[in-house]
Design an enzyme around this catalytic site. Structure first.
Site, PDB file in Angstrom:
ATOM      1  N   PHE A   1       0.842  -1.206   0.000  1.00  0.00           N
ATOM      2  CA  PHE A   1       0.000   0.000   0.000  1.00  0.00           C
ATOM      3  C   PHE A   1       0.875   1.253   0.000  1.00  0.00           C
ATOM      4  O   PHE A   1       0.704   2.168   0.787  1.00  0.00           O
ATOM      5  CB  PHE A   1      -0.956  -0.026   1.205  1.00  0.00           C
ATOM      6  CG  PHE A   1      -2.166   0.861   1.022  1.00  0.00           C
ATOM      7  CD1 PHE A   1      -3.058   0.639  -0.011  1.00  0.00           C
ATOM      8  CD2 PHE A   1      -2.395   1.931   1.882  1.00  0.00           C
ATOM      9  CE1 PHE A   1      -4.160   1.460  -0.197  1.00  0.00           C
ATOM     10  CE2 PHE A   1      -3.501   2.756   1.721  1.00  0.00           C
ATOM     11  CZ  PHE A   1      -4.383   2.519   0.674  1.00  0.00           C
TER      12      PHE A   1
ATOM     13  N   LYS B   1      13.559  -3.109 -17.050  1.00  0.00           N
ATOM     14  CA  LYS B   1      12.527  -2.841 -18.070  1.00  0.00           C
ATOM     15  C   LYS B   1      12.942  -3.367 -19.433  1.00  0.00           C
ATOM     16  O   LYS B   1      12.125  -3.896 -20.190  1.00  0.00           O
ATOM     17  CB  LYS B   1      12.240  -1.350 -18.118  1.00  0.00           C
ATOM     18  CG  LYS B   1      11.500  -0.880 -16.872  1.00  0.00           C
ATOM     19  CD  LYS B   1      11.488   0.617 -16.750  1.00  0.00           C
ATOM     20  CE  LYS B   1      10.750   1.067 -15.503  1.00  0.00           C
ATOM     21  NZ  LYS B   1      11.010   2.461 -15.153  1.00  0.00           N
TER      22      LYS B   1
ATOM     23  N   ASP C   1      16.900  -0.186 -12.742  1.00  0.00           N
ATOM     24  CA  ASP C   1      15.466  -0.140 -13.059  1.00  0.00           C
ATOM     25  C   ASP C   1      15.263  -0.213 -14.589  1.00  0.00           C
ATOM     26  O   ASP C   1      14.436  -0.990 -15.078  1.00  0.00           O
ATOM     27  CB  ASP C   1      14.865   1.153 -12.477  1.00  0.00           C
ATOM     28  CG  ASP C   1      13.430   1.377 -12.919  1.00  0.00           C
ATOM     29  OD1 ASP C   1      12.539   0.724 -12.360  1.00  0.00           O
ATOM     30  OD2 ASP C   1      13.213   2.192 -13.832  1.00  0.00           O
TER      31      ASP C   1
ATOM     32  N   GLY D   1       7.639  11.001  -5.992  1.00  0.00           N
ATOM     33  CA  GLY D   1       7.187   9.602  -6.102  1.00  0.00           C
ATOM     34  C   GLY D   1       7.682   8.902  -7.358  1.00  0.00           C
ATOM     35  O   GLY D   1       7.146   7.880  -7.750  1.00  0.00           O
TER      36      GLY D   1
ATOM     37  N   LYS E   1       8.389  -4.971 -10.889  1.00  0.00           N
ATOM     38  CA  LYS E   1       9.259  -5.502 -11.954  1.00  0.00           C
ATOM     39  C   LYS E   1       9.882  -6.854 -11.601  1.00  0.00           C
ATOM     40  O   LYS E   1      10.267  -7.601 -12.495  1.00  0.00           O
ATOM     41  CB  LYS E   1      10.361  -4.486 -12.273  1.00  0.00           C
ATOM     42  CG  LYS E   1       9.866  -3.366 -13.164  1.00  0.00           C
ATOM     43  CD  LYS E   1      10.559  -2.062 -12.902  1.00  0.00           C
ATOM     44  CE  LYS E   1       9.844  -1.331 -11.800  1.00  0.00           C
ATOM     45  NZ  LYS E   1      10.200   0.044 -11.595  1.00  0.00           N
TER      46      LYS E   1
ATOM     47  N   GLU F   1      12.512   4.688  -7.085  1.00  0.00           N
ATOM     48  CA  GLU F   1      12.269   3.400  -6.430  1.00  0.00           C
ATOM     49  C   GLU F   1      12.501   3.545  -4.934  1.00  0.00           C
ATOM     50  O   GLU F   1      13.158   4.496  -4.493  1.00  0.00           O
ATOM     51  CB  GLU F   1      13.258   2.354  -6.969  1.00  0.00           C
ATOM     52  CG  GLU F   1      13.087   2.034  -8.435  1.00  0.00           C
ATOM     53  CD  GLU F   1      11.726   1.440  -8.759  1.00  0.00           C
ATOM     54  OE1 GLU F   1      11.446   0.317  -8.332  1.00  0.00           O
ATOM     55  OE2 GLU F   1      10.922   2.121  -9.432  1.00  0.00           O
TER      56      GLU F   1
ATOM     57  N   GLU G   1       1.328  -4.359 -17.284  1.00  0.00           N
ATOM     58  CA  GLU G   1       1.549  -3.114 -18.050  1.00  0.00           C
ATOM     59  C   GLU G   1       2.361  -2.070 -17.265  1.00  0.00           C
ATOM     60  O   GLU G   1       3.215  -1.392 -17.816  1.00  0.00           O
ATOM     61  CB  GLU G   1       0.192  -2.516 -18.470  1.00  0.00           C
ATOM     62  CG  GLU G   1       0.298  -1.227 -19.269  1.00  0.00           C
ATOM     63  CD  GLU G   1       1.100  -1.374 -20.559  1.00  0.00           C
ATOM     64  OE1 GLU G   1       0.963  -2.402 -21.224  1.00  0.00           O
ATOM     65  OE2 GLU G   1       1.869  -0.454 -20.884  1.00  0.00           O
TER      66      GLU G   1
ATOM     67  N   VAL H   1       6.586  -1.217 -17.202  1.00  0.00           N
ATOM     68  CA  VAL H   1       7.411  -0.429 -18.143  1.00  0.00           C
ATOM     69  C   VAL H   1       6.654   0.850 -18.517  1.00  0.00           C
ATOM     70  O   VAL H   1       5.524   0.791 -18.993  1.00  0.00           O
ATOM     71  CB  VAL H   1       7.717  -1.241 -19.436  1.00  0.00           C
ATOM     72  CG1 VAL H   1       8.604  -0.444 -20.381  1.00  0.00           C
ATOM     73  CG2 VAL H   1       8.368  -2.575 -19.101  1.00  0.00           C
TER      74      VAL H   1
HETATM   75  N1  HSE Z   1      11.608   4.501 -10.524  1.00  0.00           N
HETATM   76  C1  HSE Z   1      10.975   4.288 -11.774  1.00  0.00           C
HETATM   77  C2  HSE Z   1      11.330   5.437 -12.721  1.00  0.00           C
HETATM   78  C3  HSE Z   1       9.493   4.205 -11.556  1.00  0.00           C
HETATM   79  O1  HSE Z   1      11.860   6.426 -12.253  1.00  0.00           O
HETATM   80  O2  HSE Z   1      11.100   5.323 -13.915  1.00  0.00           O
HETATM   81  C4  HSE Z   1       8.724   3.628 -12.677  1.00  0.00           C
HETATM   82  O3  HSE Z   1       9.083   2.294 -12.938  1.00  0.00           O
END
Ligand code: HSE
Length: 340
Positions: A10, A223, A219, A205, A124, A208, A148, A151
């Protein structure tokens, strides 16, 4: 049929998703005949809440903001028990991404799929380390495993290739797949320090839970592994992808790039070369005349080279609370549609 949803995790994405559900409840019913109840939420920090008739989501959100924990409808369940014992028919796996081995999220997905519950995730970990196994399990059990949001947040990428672009062979995919690093590079170009730019990305936000995953390129590496395996039929391991992040780029490198009419971008690339899939993540100096140079802030972009349609480029938000929350909604709407 009303979807009964359990949320595992959450954090930012789950809360963004709940806000969308609240704001669009009437519209979703009217336009898409979509009805839902969130029956359970498990979070490592806040605890677990359950109501088989549906939780009051507005109150749950308020509770977390005010008390930093759940206080009503509490049950003594861990994540696995929540999946097993709640009456949810869809599990949204929104816990933190672990790029070492994908756990515990892989177990969450596996447990749900074995019980013939659909799984939707923006995590991921399972998509990188167990996509083929989990999607086979979902197929065998007549449910869906949809990813979805893994990525480019809610910007359609995987569903676009699976859906409207079906029938094309994908030869390559190249672009900007990490919002945090693109945001940092943009801010540094405006003169902000790396640390301040990262702090802002965290506040918004984008980053990660462990931002090392963003700035070291992990990250984006995750992807690109997903794109290769899900869309190009590869069998790449995360570690097969050559990877370098943005931590070595200094303000003076950025100034020097400006003098050369260029911009640093963290470029993700995967291509089919002599029958082999090769993938990499590395910072590249992109001339200002190149379309990717104009992709700034947390925006991402990807160009697919296809056999029937040539190059297809998608540009859109790559990170964010509502943007990733929307990815979850789009997969849930697909599940709802498939029931008709
Ligand atoms: N931390 C990732 C980014 C979040 O900045 O793209 C989305 O996957």
């Amino acid at each position: 049929m009303k979807q009964k949803i359990a949320l595992i995790g959450f954090g930012t994405v789950a809360q963004g998703f709940c806000e969308i559900l609240l704001n669009k409840k009437k519209e979703l019913k009217k336009n898409y005949n979509y009805e839902y109840e969130i029956v359970a939420i498990n979070d490592i920090k806040y605890g677990t809440v359950f109501n088989p008739q549906g939780l009051n989501i507005k109150k749950v959100l308020e509770d977390v903001r005010t008390n930093n924990k759940f206080t009503k409808n509490l049950v003594d369940w861990d994540s696995i028990k929540t999946i097993k014992k709640s009456n949810a028919n869809v599990i949204c796996e929104l816990a933190y991404t672990n790029l070492k081995n994908g756990q515990p999220a892989i177990n969450h997905c596996k447990t749900a799929l074995e019980l013939k519950k659909h799984v939707v995730t923006s995590n991921k970990g399972p998509a990188v380390f167990a996509y083929k196994k989990l999607s086979a399990l979902a197929n065998n059990n007549g449910v869906k495993f949809l990813i979805e949001g893994t990525v480019m947040s809610g910007t359609p990428v995987l569903n676009l290739v699976r859906g409207p672009l079906a029938g094309n062979k994908i030869f390559s995919a190249k672009g900007i797949l990490n919002g945090t690093t693109n945001f940092i590079l943009t801010r540094m170009e405006e003169g902000m320090s790396y640390q301040d730019a990262l702090a802002e990305a965290q506040k918004l936000g984008y980053a990660e839970a462990d931002p090392t995953n963003d700035v070291e390129g992990f990250d984006a590496r995750a992807k690109v592994t997903i794109l290769a395996n899900v869309l190009m039929g590869a069998n790449l391991h995360f570690n097969d992808v050559e990877c370098e992040g943005i931590t070595k780029i200094t303000l003076s490198d950025i100034e020097e790039a400006k003098r050369q009419n260029s911009r640093w971008k963290l470029i993700a690339s995967v291509e089919l070369k002599n029958g082999k899939i090769i993938a990499s993540i590395k910072p590249q100096l992109i001339p200002l005349t190149h379309p990717l140079a104009g992709v700034t802030g947390s925006t991402n972009a990807i160009t697919f080279t296809t056999d029937l349609l040539g190059d297809v480029t998608v540009i859109g938000k790559g990170a964010g609370k509502v943007e990733t929350g929307f990815a979850i909604l789009s997969d849930l709407l697909e599940i709802n549609d498939s029931k008709k």
